[in-house]
Design a protein around this motif. Structure first.
Motif, PDB file in Angstrom:
ATOM      1  N   PHE A 101       0.872  -1.172   0.000  1.00  0.00           N
ATOM      2  CA  PHE A 101       0.000   0.000   0.000  1.00  0.00           C
ATOM      3  C   PHE A 101       0.908   1.220   0.000  1.00  0.00           C
ATOM      4  O   PHE A 101       1.646   1.457   0.947  1.00  0.00           O
ATOM      5  CB  PHE A 101      -0.920   0.013   1.222  1.00  0.00           C
ATOM      6  CG  PHE A 101      -1.760   1.269   1.323  1.00  0.00           C
ATOM      7  CD1 PHE A 101      -2.725   1.538   0.376  1.00  0.00           C
ATOM      8  CD2 PHE A 101      -1.563   2.176   2.354  1.00  0.00           C
ATOM      9  CE1 PHE A 101      -3.485   2.699   0.447  1.00  0.00           C
ATOM     10  CE2 PHE A 101      -2.317   3.327   2.433  1.00  0.00           C
ATOM     11  CZ  PHE A 101      -3.282   3.595   1.480  1.00  0.00           C
ATOM     12  N   TRP A 102       0.851   1.989  -1.068  1.00  0.00           N
ATOM     13  CA  TRP A 102       1.773   3.115  -1.253  1.00  0.00           C
ATOM     14  C   TRP A 102       1.304   4.365  -0.524  1.00  0.00           C
ATOM     15  O   TRP A 102       2.112   5.115   0.018  1.00  0.00           O
ATOM     16  CB  TRP A 102       1.923   3.398  -2.750  1.00  0.00           C
ATOM     17  CG  TRP A 102       2.890   4.470  -3.101  1.00  0.00           C
ATOM     18  CD1 TRP A 102       4.238   4.341  -3.308  1.00  0.00           C
ATOM     19  CD2 TRP A 102       2.594   5.857  -3.301  1.00  0.00           C
ATOM     20  NE1 TRP A 102       4.799   5.562  -3.624  1.00  0.00           N
ATOM     21  CE2 TRP A 102       3.805   6.505  -3.623  1.00  0.00           C
ATOM     22  CE3 TRP A 102       1.426   6.614  -3.242  1.00  0.00           C
ATOM     23  CZ2 TRP A 102       3.876   7.870  -3.889  1.00  0.00           C
ATOM     24  CZ3 TRP A 102       1.489   7.979  -3.487  1.00  0.00           C
ATOM     25  CH2 TRP A 102       2.708   8.591  -3.808  1.00  0.00           C
ATOM     26  N   GLY A 103      -0.008   4.605  -0.542  1.00  0.00           N
ATOM     27  CA  GLY A 103      -0.510   5.788   0.135  1.00  0.00           C
ATOM     28  C   GLY A 103      -1.714   6.375  -0.562  1.00  0.00           C
ATOM     29  O   GLY A 103      -2.441   5.683  -1.286  1.00  0.00           O
ATOM     30  N   CYS A 104      -1.904   7.668  -0.372  1.00  0.00           N
ATOM     31  CA  CYS A 104      -3.106   8.345  -0.859  1.00  0.00           C
ATOM     32  C   CYS A 104      -2.741   9.744  -1.340  1.00  0.00           C
ATOM     33  O   CYS A 104      -2.028  10.480  -0.653  1.00  0.00           O
ATOM     34  CB  CYS A 104      -4.150   8.409   0.254  1.00  0.00           C
ATOM     35  SG  CYS A 104      -5.580   9.423  -0.102  1.00  0.00           S
ATOM     36  N   ILE A 105      -3.211  10.100  -2.526  1.00  0.00           N
ATOM     37  CA  ILE A 105      -3.077  11.465  -3.040  1.00  0.00           C
ATOM     38  C   ILE A 105      -4.464  12.102  -3.019  1.00  0.00           C
ATOM     39  O   ILE A 105      -5.384  11.625  -3.670  1.00  0.00           O
ATOM     40  CB  ILE A 105      -2.482  11.473  -4.460  1.00  0.00           C
ATOM     41  CG1 ILE A 105      -1.025  11.003  -4.414  1.00  0.00           C
ATOM     42  CG2 ILE A 105      -2.571  12.874  -5.074  1.00  0.00           C
ATOM     43  CD1 ILE A 105      -0.324  11.002  -5.753  1.00  0.00           C
ATOM     44  N   GLN A 106      -4.593  13.158  -2.245  1.00  0.00           N
ATOM     45  CA  GLN A 106      -5.880  13.795  -2.036  1.00  0.00           C
ATOM     46  C   GLN A 106      -6.149  14.832  -3.113  1.00  0.00           C
ATOM     47  O   GLN A 106      -5.367  15.760  -3.295  1.00  0.00           O
ATOM     48  CB  GLN A 106      -5.925  14.453  -0.652  1.00  0.00           C
ATOM     49  CG  GLN A 106      -7.271  15.056  -0.297  1.00  0.00           C
ATOM     50  CD  GLN A 106      -8.358  13.988  -0.127  1.00  0.00           C
ATOM     51  OE1 GLN A 106      -8.135  13.003   0.567  1.00  0.00           O
ATOM     52  NE2 GLN A 106      -9.500  14.207  -0.754  1.00  0.00           N
TER      53      GLN A 106
END
Length: 276
Positions: free
Chosen positions: A46-51
């Motif tokens: 899981f790399w992350g989140c770009i909002q």
């Protein structure tokens, strides 16, 4: 962050205000397992989140046997349904670097390049040429590539390079000592080395080619672009990037627990040299 260790890992980086709702964590816990099975990845991160302005992109990366090989990247708008992103090219990365402003949260949204960039092209295009654009989906994968290259990091010794050139996880890695874990020199960029190629033969003689094949963070420019902190009773070392705000790396010394996650807007902090 590995899918099985995701809940514990998110707790370790929660000090930065990062995290997911219980619903999103539950959805990721099941969907990442299915993602690994359906695409036959050896491992899923899981790399992350770009909002974005109207929504968020949740990013996962699929890996094969060679950890240094190009990764398959996927995004989801709801942590359940995933779409495969195209591979990032150098042209896409260069084009994305010219764009500014927030992501919209719509993969089909098209960006028009700034007026000054159009002016540079004016002498080389005819009136019939369309105005250059870039879809948000292409910008998304290019931005992920930029962040991975610039601030995707691993502890020293976590990976080894085989005589054939492939990179795999070091089964003998048991974590950094508490003393070493506090030093920037103990962490490497998990990307194609740049500074390593310019070292002299005398400097390279002191390096172990099987573990010291990546660039160290201690030579990052501008100096001071990383913060190193001890959290949870000095039991966890946390590194945060000031260049790409939202990137947090954690490592529990004397264990194999480490990883990084990104929660941000996908914008580079171009004002950092003036802030230091």
């Amino acid at each position: 962050m590995d899918a099985p260790s995701l809940p514990a890992a998110l707790e370790l980086v929660a000090g930065a205000g990062l995290g997911l709702s219980p619903e999103k964590r539950a959805a990721l816990g099941s969907s990442l397992v299915l993602l690994q099975r359906d695409y036959r990845f050896e491992r899923v991160w899981f790399w992350g989140c770009i909002q974005g302005v109207r929504g968020a992109y949740y990013i996962a990366e699929g890996l094969g046997p060679d950890r240094a090989a190009p990764r398959s990247r996927l995004y989801s708008l709801n942590c359940v349904e995933w779409s495969l992103l195209p591979p990032a090219t150098e042209a896409m990365v260069a084009q994305a670097a010219q764009l500014q402003g927030r992501f919209q949260g719509d993969p089909s949204f098209e960006y028009e390049y700034p007026a000054e960039i159009d002016a540079e092209r004016a002498g080389n295009v005819s009136e019939d040429d369309e105005k250059p654009t870039m879809k948000e989906e292409a910008r998304l994968v290019a931005t992920i590539e930029q962040i991975d290259r610039a601030v995707g990091i691993v502890p020293r010794g976590a990976f080894v390079k085989t005589p054939l050139g492939s990179v795999c996880e070091n089964r003998n890695f048991e974590g950094l000592s508490f003393t070493e874990a506090k030093k920037l020199s103990s962490y490497f960029h998990f990307a194609e080395p740049v500074n390593l190629k310019t070292k002299t033969l005398l400097e390279k003689a002191d390096l172990d080619p099987s573990t010291d094949f990546l660039d160290s963070l201690e030579h990052d420019i501008p100096e001071g672009s990383w913060t190193v902190q001890l959290e949870r009773g000095d039991s966890v070392v946390v590194l945060r990037s000031l260049l790409w705000l939202g990137l947090t790396f954690y490592h529990v010394p004397m264990t194999k627990q480490y990883g990084y996650v990104y929660f941000g807007t996908g914008e580079k902090n171009i004002d950092l040299p003036f802030m230091l």
